[in-house]
Design a protein around this motif. Structure first.
Motif, PDB file in Angstrom:
ATOM      1  N   ASP A  92       0.828  -1.213   0.000  1.00 38.98           N
ATOM      2  CA  ASP A  92       0.000   0.000   0.000  1.00 38.98           C
ATOM      3  C   ASP A  92       0.858   1.257   0.000  1.00 38.98           C
ATOM      4  O   ASP A  92       0.527   2.249  -0.641  1.00 38.98           O
ATOM      5  CB  ASP A  92      -0.934   0.026   1.220  1.00 38.98           C
ATOM      6  N   LYS A  93       1.986   1.207   0.726  1.00 35.06           N
ATOM      7  CA  LYS A  93       2.875   2.371   0.821  1.00 35.06           C
ATOM      8  C   LYS A  93       3.959   2.368  -0.252  1.00 35.06           C
ATOM      9  O   LYS A  93       4.819   3.250  -0.263  1.00 35.06           O
ATOM     10  CB  LYS A  93       3.519   2.406   2.210  1.00 35.06           C
ATOM     11  N   GLU A  94       3.907   1.353  -1.129  1.00 33.44           N
ATOM     12  CA  GLU A  94       4.897   1.186  -2.201  1.00 33.44           C
ATOM     13  C   GLU A  94       6.327   1.211  -1.645  1.00 33.44           C
ATOM     14  O   GLU A  94       7.224   1.855  -2.197  1.00 33.44           O
ATOM     15  CB  GLU A  94       4.685   2.219  -3.310  1.00 33.44           C
ATOM     16  N   ASP A  95       6.495   0.505  -0.546  1.00 30.81           N
ATOM     17  CA  ASP A  95       7.780   0.442   0.155  1.00 30.81           C
ATOM     18  C   ASP A  95       8.471  -0.879  -0.191  1.00 30.81           C
ATOM     19  O   ASP A  95       8.266  -1.902   0.454  1.00 30.81           O
ATOM     20  CB  ASP A  95       7.540   0.555   1.668  1.00 30.81           C
ATOM     21  N   LYS A  96       9.286  -0.805  -1.236  1.00 29.29           N
ATOM     22  CA  LYS A  96       9.959  -1.994  -1.764  1.00 29.29           C
ATOM     23  C   LYS A  96      10.877  -2.642  -0.722  1.00 29.29           C
ATOM     24  O   LYS A  96      10.872  -3.860  -0.548  1.00 29.29           O
ATOM     25  CB  LYS A  96      10.773  -1.574  -3.000  1.00 29.29           C
ATOM     26  N   GLU A  97      11.657  -1.826  -0.031  1.00 30.12           N
ATOM     27  CA  GLU A  97      12.604  -2.343   0.966  1.00 30.12           C
ATOM     28  C   GLU A  97      11.870  -3.075   2.095  1.00 30.12           C
ATOM     29  O   GLU A  97      12.245  -4.179   2.488  1.00 30.12           O
ATOM     30  CB  GLU A  97      13.444  -1.197   1.528  1.00 30.12           C
ATOM     31  N   ARG A  98      10.814  -2.456   2.597  1.00 32.98           N
ATOM     32  CA  ARG A  98      10.026  -3.072   3.687  1.00 32.98           C
ATOM     33  C   ARG A  98       9.361  -4.360   3.186  1.00 32.98           C
ATOM     34  O   ARG A  98       9.330  -5.363   3.895  1.00 32.98           O
ATOM     35  CB  ARG A  98       8.961  -2.083   4.180  1.00 32.98           C
ATOM     36  N   PHE A  99       8.833  -4.316   1.970  1.00 29.43           N
ATOM     37  CA  PHE A  99       8.185  -5.506   1.410  1.00 29.43           C
ATOM     38  C   PHE A  99       9.153  -6.686   1.406  1.00 29.43           C
ATOM     39  O   PHE A  99       8.822  -7.768   1.876  1.00 29.43           O
ATOM     40  CB  PHE A  99       7.671  -5.248  -0.015  1.00 29.43           C
ATOM     41  N   PHE A 100      10.363  -6.481   0.868  1.00 33.46           N
ATOM     42  CA  PHE A 100      11.296  -7.603   0.757  1.00 33.46           C
ATOM     43  C   PHE A 100      11.840  -8.054   2.108  1.00 33.46           C
ATOM     44  O   PHE A 100      12.128  -9.231   2.297  1.00 33.46           O
ATOM     45  CB  PHE A 100      12.419  -7.297  -0.244  1.00 33.46           C
ATOM     46  N   SER A 101      11.915  -7.140   3.057  1.00 34.64           N
ATOM     47  CA  SER A 101      12.324  -7.520   4.407  1.00 34.64           C
ATOM     48  C   SER A 101      11.296  -8.476   5.021  1.00 34.64           C
ATOM     49  O   SER A 101      11.646  -9.538   5.543  1.00 34.64           O
ATOM     50  CB  SER A 101      12.476  -6.268   5.276  1.00 34.64           C
TER      51      SER A 101
END
Length: 143
Positions: A92-101
């Motif tokens: 939702d926040k388009e946070d690639k780094e957080r997603f992959f973590s």
């Protein structure tokens, strides 16, 4: 159909949706990522429901064991549910780094979880629930 085959096939279907979501996030396409992630999340939660509402209660009823493998699996299901919310938030926040973590964490957990189910619990279900296997699989398909 054996219970283990049916449930293992569902694991693979969920894995494929998750891999597509990861690829879309990697490509920066968060709209596509959400579509694949939503399918993964819905299918995973339905799979958990099939286990928690149909398969595990029958296994516990037949074996008399309510404190063993099914309890551990349900605990892990709850961990996954929390991680799914974190993944949804990252998309939702388009946070690639957080997603992959979070994706790394959920994949390790699910790989270990699925392995325990596929190599131990489902095999035990196939043995102790053999006379009811077709009926149980049909009930799970209908859920």
């Amino acid at each position: 159909m054996e219970i283990s085959n049916f449930m293992r096939d569902e694991h693979r279907m969920c894995d494929e949706s998750f891999a597509k979501a990861e690829q879309a996030v990697n490509n920066g396409d968060f709209k596509e990522a959400f579509e694949h992630f939503e399918k993964f999340m819905i299918d995973t939660l339905k799979h958990f429901d099939k286990e928690e509402e149909i398969l595990f209660p029958r296994f516990e009823e037949v074996t008399g064991n309510t404190e063993g493998p099914t309890k551990v699996m349900c605990y892990e299901h709850n961990q996954v549910r929390g991680l799914l919310e974190q993944l949804k938030d990252a998309i939702d926040k388009e946070d690639k780094e957080r997603f992959f973590s979070v994706a790394d964490t959920i994949m390790i957990l699910l790989q270990q979880h699925n392995m325990k189910e596929e190599q131990m619990l489902y095999a035990m279900c196939d043995r102790v629930l053999a006379p009811q296997a077709s009926e149980l699989v049909e009930k799970m398909k209908a859920l």
